[in-house]
Scaffold this motif. Structure first.
Motif, mmCIF file in Angstrom:
data_model
loop_
_atom_site.group_PDB
_atom_site.id
_atom_site.type_symbol
_atom_site.label_atom_id
_atom_site.label_comp_id
_atom_site.label_asym_id
_atom_site.label_seq_id
_atom_site.Cartn_x
_atom_site.Cartn_y
_atom_site.Cartn_z
ATOM 1 N N GLN A 206 2.252 2.516 16.611
ATOM 2 C CA GLN A 206 3.445 3.424 16.855
ATOM 3 C C GLN A 206 4.676 2.729 16.837
ATOM 4 O OE1 GLN A 206 3.225 6.580 17.181
ATOM 5 N NE2 GLN A 206 1.227 6.678 16.876
ATOM 6 N N ALA A 207 4.493 1.310 17.252
ATOM 7 C CA ALA A 207 5.736 0.567 17.306
ATOM 8 C C ALA A 207 6.282 0.108 15.987
ATOM 9 C CB ALA A 207 5.479 -0.712 18.326
ATOM 10 N N VAL A 208 5.373 -0.001 15.042
ATOM 11 C CA VAL A 208 5.745 -0.675 13.638
ATOM 12 C C VAL A 208 6.075 0.342 12.686
ATOM 13 C CG1 VAL A 208 4.547 -3.077 14.181
ATOM 14 C CG2 VAL A 208 3.423 -0.992 12.900
ATOM 15 N N THR A 209 5.680 1.605 12.963
ATOM 16 C CA THR A 209 5.896 2.692 11.911
ATOM 17 C C THR A 209 6.909 3.592 12.199
ATOM 18 O OG1 THR A 209 4.082 4.082 13.310
ATOM 19 C CG2 THR A 209 3.349 2.608 11.515
ATOM 20 N N GLU A 210 7.298 4.368 11.152
ATOM 21 C CA GLU A 210 8.302 5.451 11.360
ATOM 22 C C GLU A 210 8.146 6.660 10.584
ATOM 23 O OE1 GLU A 210 13.131 5.928 10.569
ATOM 24 O OE2 GLU A 210 12.382 3.912 10.287
ATOM 25 N N ARG A 211 8.044 7.734 10.898
ATOM 26 C CA ARG A 211 7.755 8.756 9.995
ATOM 27 C C ARG A 211 8.756 9.364 9.285
ATOM 28 N NH1 ARG A 211 2.327 10.273 11.340
ATOM 29 N NH2 ARG A 211 1.584 9.132 13.276
ATOM 30 N N GLY A 212 8.516 10.351 8.408
ATOM 31 C CA GLY A 212 9.508 10.897 7.877
ATOM 32 C C GLY A 212 9.775 10.230 6.319
ATOM 33 N N LEU A 213 10.891 10.701 5.885
ATOM 34 C CA LEU A 213 11.091 10.169 4.583
ATOM 35 C C LEU A 213 12.717 9.612 4.574
ATOM 36 C CD1 LEU A 213 10.247 10.098 1.233
ATOM 37 C CD2 LEU A 213 11.659 12.235 1.108
ATOM 38 N N THR A 214 12.722 8.223 4.122
ATOM 39 C CA THR A 214 13.841 7.630 4.536
ATOM 40 C C THR A 214 14.445 6.973 3.234
ATOM 41 O OG1 THR A 214 13.174 6.859 6.378
ATOM 42 C CG2 THR A 214 14.975 5.380 5.441
ATOM 43 N N VAL A 215 15.884 6.960 2.784
ATOM 44 C CA VAL A 215 16.482 6.571 1.597
ATOM 45 C C VAL A 215 16.441 4.994 1.926
ATOM 46 C CG1 VAL A 215 18.368 6.710 0.136
ATOM 47 C CG2 VAL A 215 17.464 8.747 1.224
ATOM 48 N N VAL A 216 15.772 4.243 1.106
ATOM 49 C CA VAL A 216 16.066 2.715 1.015
ATOM 50 C C VAL A 216 17.000 2.240 0.586
ATOM 51 C CG1 VAL A 216 15.057 0.796 0.672
ATOM 52 C CG2 VAL A 216 13.658 2.685 1.567
ATOM 53 N N GLU A 217 17.245 2.886 -0.857
ATOM 54 C CA GLU A 217 18.220 2.332 -1.894
ATOM 55 C C GLU A 217 18.784 3.292 -3.062
ATOM 56 O OE1 GLU A 217 17.415 -0.458 -5.356
ATOM 57 O OE2 GLU A 217 17.594 -1.881 -3.702
ATOM 58 N N VAL A 218 19.786 3.305 -3.289
ATOM 59 C CA VAL A 218 20.266 4.329 -4.281
ATOM 60 C C VAL A 218 21.182 3.355 -5.361
ATOM 61 C CG1 VAL A 218 20.416 6.506 -3.072
ATOM 62 C CG2 VAL A 218 22.389 4.825 -3.056
ATOM 63 N N SER A 219 20.983 3.854 -6.590
ATOM 64 C CA SER A 219 21.829 3.429 -7.594
ATOM 65 C C SER A 219 21.996 4.453 -8.712
ATOM 66 C CB SER A 219 20.975 2.204 -8.403
ATOM 67 O OG SER A 219 19.880 2.679 -9.148
ATOM 68 N N SER A 229 2.252 6.174 5.328
ATOM 69 C CA SER A 229 1.002 6.304 4.771
ATOM 70 C C SER A 229 -0.174 5.728 5.462
ATOM 71 C CB SER A 229 1.266 6.186 3.291
ATOM 72 O OG SER A 229 -0.180 6.434 2.721
ATOM 73 N N GLN A 230 -1.367 6.474 5.296
ATOM 74 C CA GLN A 230 -2.553 5.626 5.671
ATOM 75 C C GLN A 230 -2.756 4.423 5.001
ATOM 76 O OE1 GLN A 230 -6.439 7.495 5.348
ATOM 77 N NE2 GLN A 230 -6.791 7.052 7.341
ATOM 78 N N CYS A 231 -2.993 3.276 5.540
ATOM 79 C CA CYS A 231 -3.405 1.973 4.628
ATOM 80 C C CYS A 231 -5.063 2.101 4.182
ATOM 81 C CB CYS A 231 -3.365 0.961 5.723
ATOM 82 S SG CYS A 231 -3.677 -0.825 4.899
ATOM 83 N N ARG A 236 -5.491 2.509 9.259
ATOM 84 C CA ARG A 236 -4.343 2.861 10.020
ATOM 85 C C ARG A 236 -3.096 3.528 9.192
ATOM 86 N NH1 ARG A 236 -5.031 2.680 15.724
ATOM 87 N NH2 ARG A 236 -6.661 1.319 15.853
ATOM 88 N N GLU A 237 -2.539 4.416 10.018
ATOM 89 C CA GLU A 237 -1.299 5.071 9.518
ATOM 90 C C GLU A 237 -0.167 4.130 9.703
ATOM 91 O OE1 GLU A 237 0.623 9.587 8.948
ATOM 92 O OE2 GLU A 237 -0.896 9.164 10.606
ATOM 93 N N ALA A 238 -0.116 3.093 9.165
ATOM 94 C CA ALA A 238 0.870 2.190 9.503
ATOM 95 C C ALA A 238 1.538 1.279 7.969
ATOM 96 C CB ALA A 238 0.377 0.901 10.286
ATOM 97 N N ALA A 239 1.185 1.983 6.832
ATOM 98 C CA ALA A 239 1.587 1.448 5.745
ATOM 99 C C ALA A 239 3.084 2.160 5.122
ATOM 100 C CB ALA A 239 0.685 1.873 4.630
ATOM 101 N N ALA A 240 3.986 1.211 4.644
ATOM 102 C CA ALA A 240 5.162 1.940 4.152
ATOM 103 C C ALA A 240 5.018 2.165 2.823
ATOM 104 C CB ALA A 240 6.108 0.736 4.396
ATOM 105 N N SER A 262 5.112 1.077 -4.717
ATOM 106 C CA SER A 262 4.244 0.068 -3.969
ATOM 107 C C SER A 262 3.973 0.524 -2.648
ATOM 108 C CB SER A 262 5.323 -1.423 -3.887
ATOM 109 O OG SER A 262 6.410 -0.898 -3.351
ATOM 110 N N LEU A 263 3.320 -0.430 -1.792
ATOM 111 C CA LEU A 263 2.650 -0.248 -0.470
ATOM 112 C C LEU A 263 2.623 -1.685 0.348
ATOM 113 C CD1 LEU A 263 -0.023 2.021 0.829
ATOM 114 C CD2 LEU A 263 -0.096 -0.216 1.284
ATOM 115 N N LEU A 264 3.214 -1.526 1.668
ATOM 116 C CA LEU A 264 2.868 -2.641 2.390
ATOM 117 C C LEU A 264 2.423 -2.043 3.816
ATOM 118 C CD1 LEU A 264 3.203 -5.666 2.997
ATOM 119 C CD2 LEU A 264 5.589 -5.189 3.537
ATOM 120 N N CYS A 265 1.389 -2.348 4.296
ATOM 121 C CA CYS A 265 1.050 -2.274 5.624
ATOM 122 C C CYS A 265 1.534 -3.021 6.745
ATOM 123 C CB CYS A 265 -0.572 -2.283 5.764
ATOM 124 S SG CYS A 265 -1.416 -1.681 7.301
ATOM 125 N N GLY A 266 1.975 -2.506 7.423
ATOM 126 C CA GLY A 266 2.799 -3.380 8.824
ATOM 127 C C GLY A 266 1.605 -4.025 9.851
#
Length: 326
Positions: A206-219, A229-231, A236-240, A262-266
């Motif tokens: 719960q501490a390392v994850t954030e739900r919802g859709l986030t804008v990371v970068e625009v160009s 996402s689930q890893c 675990r549901e801890a993957a960005a 891409s994907l990265l699990c916290g």
């Protein structure tokens, strides 16, 4: 007096350093991997020679103290124990047809020599950006284990599944890479959280994850989003999950078809670096999303051309306090 150099000690040392090498490779520490892999191959090669006779571990340099000791003519070992190096041990096993001979048409022997040379280089000088010798290491150890009649699973322990992935000739290179990454990530997860009390991992998740859709970068070309996402590795549901949309798909379109980049699990560190690895892991190429799914933006957009993309997204211009709620 018994010799301190025995088959069992050499074999146990080879097994210990083999597992340390696999751990280092999983942590992407190439230098430590080369050090441990070289030691493991050297000790296992010496164990194979010692199984025939301990005299095969002696150097041919005019000094016969070790030779006499191993032959049983000297009860006490010399003050300084000195046996052959890895290259000599491998050379003798090649003459015995235990390991592949050096041939112009075969690279297997050359790869093994390269592994030992790099091990020596790391030990003395250090090295960077070298070829990955994991497959060479595993293949060499497997040949020696077969020659010795020893069980592979008991030798590799928790790394047995990873070794089977590396040895699977039916899988393509990309599939093997992703499966190996997944196996290594699961091992990291077990190692990191094995001693925590039940339920503690849930709190960390719960501490390392954030739900919802986030804008990371625009160009000017489009935008990069992040969602939870689930890893595929640790479950675990801890993957960005990082998703991309080009500029054309953003214009006045509230329903987005976002490409998984891409994907990265916290928690376990499992990483998929590009769309090809994403596909090999069994994830869909695209995910549907709506602009209503957006929760916030973590992208700063100082350039006017990039700000135009933000406006077309239907988002407020991001100011210096980029963590404002949308």
């Amino acid at each position: 007096m018994d010799s301190p150099v025995t088959f069992d000690r050499l074999y146990e040392g080879a097994r210990r350093f083999a597992r340390l090498a696999m751990e280092a490779h999983a942590e992407e520490d190439q230098e430590v991997f080369l050090l441990h892999a070289g030691v493991s191959v050297e000790r296992l090669a010496k164990a194979a020679l010692a199984r025939v006779h301990l005299t095969l571990l002696t150097e041919v340099n005019g000094k016969d103290d070790m030779l006499l000791h191993f032959a049983g003519a000297l009860s006490a070992p010399p003050a300084r124990l000195r046996t052959i190096g890895a290259s000599t041990a491998i050379g003798r096993l090649r003459k015995m047809d235990v390991l592949p001979q050096k041939q112009k048409s075969s690279s297997e022997a050359d790869d093994l020599d390269g592994l030992i040379e790099l091990h020596n280089g790391v030990a003395h000088l250090g090295t960077d950006n070298v070829q990955d010798y994991l497959a060479t290491f595993v293949t060499t150890v497997d040949k020696l284990l077969q020659h010795l009649g020893r069980d592979s699973s008991s030798f590799w322990g928790a790394w047995s599944d990873a070794v089977r992935v590396i040895q699977d000739d039916r899988a393509g290179r990309l599939q093997k890479t992703v499966r190996l990454k997944m196996n290594q990530a699961r091992h990291r997860f077990r190692t990191r959280f094995a001693d925590l009390p039940e339920g503690a991992v849930d709190g960390i998740e719960q501490a390392v994850t954030e739900r919802g859709l986030t804008v990371v970068e625009v160009s000017p070309e489009g935008a990069l989003f992040q969602t939870l996402s689930q890893c595929p590795a640790c479950g675990r549901e801890a993957a960005a999950l990082f998703l991309a949309a080009d500029q054309d798909s953003l214009l006045f379109d509230s329903n987005l078809k976002l490409k998984i980049e891409s994907l990265l699990c916290g928690l376990c560190g499992f990483r998929l670096s590009d769309a090809e690895e994403v596909e090999a892991a069994g994830l869909p190429a695209f995910l549907p999303h709506s602009l209503e799914d957006l929760t916030r933006s973590i992208a700063e957009v100082p350039d006017p051309a990039e700000r135009l993309v933000t406006i077309r997204l239907g988002l407020p211009t991001v100011r210096s306090h980029a963590h404002d709620s949308l």
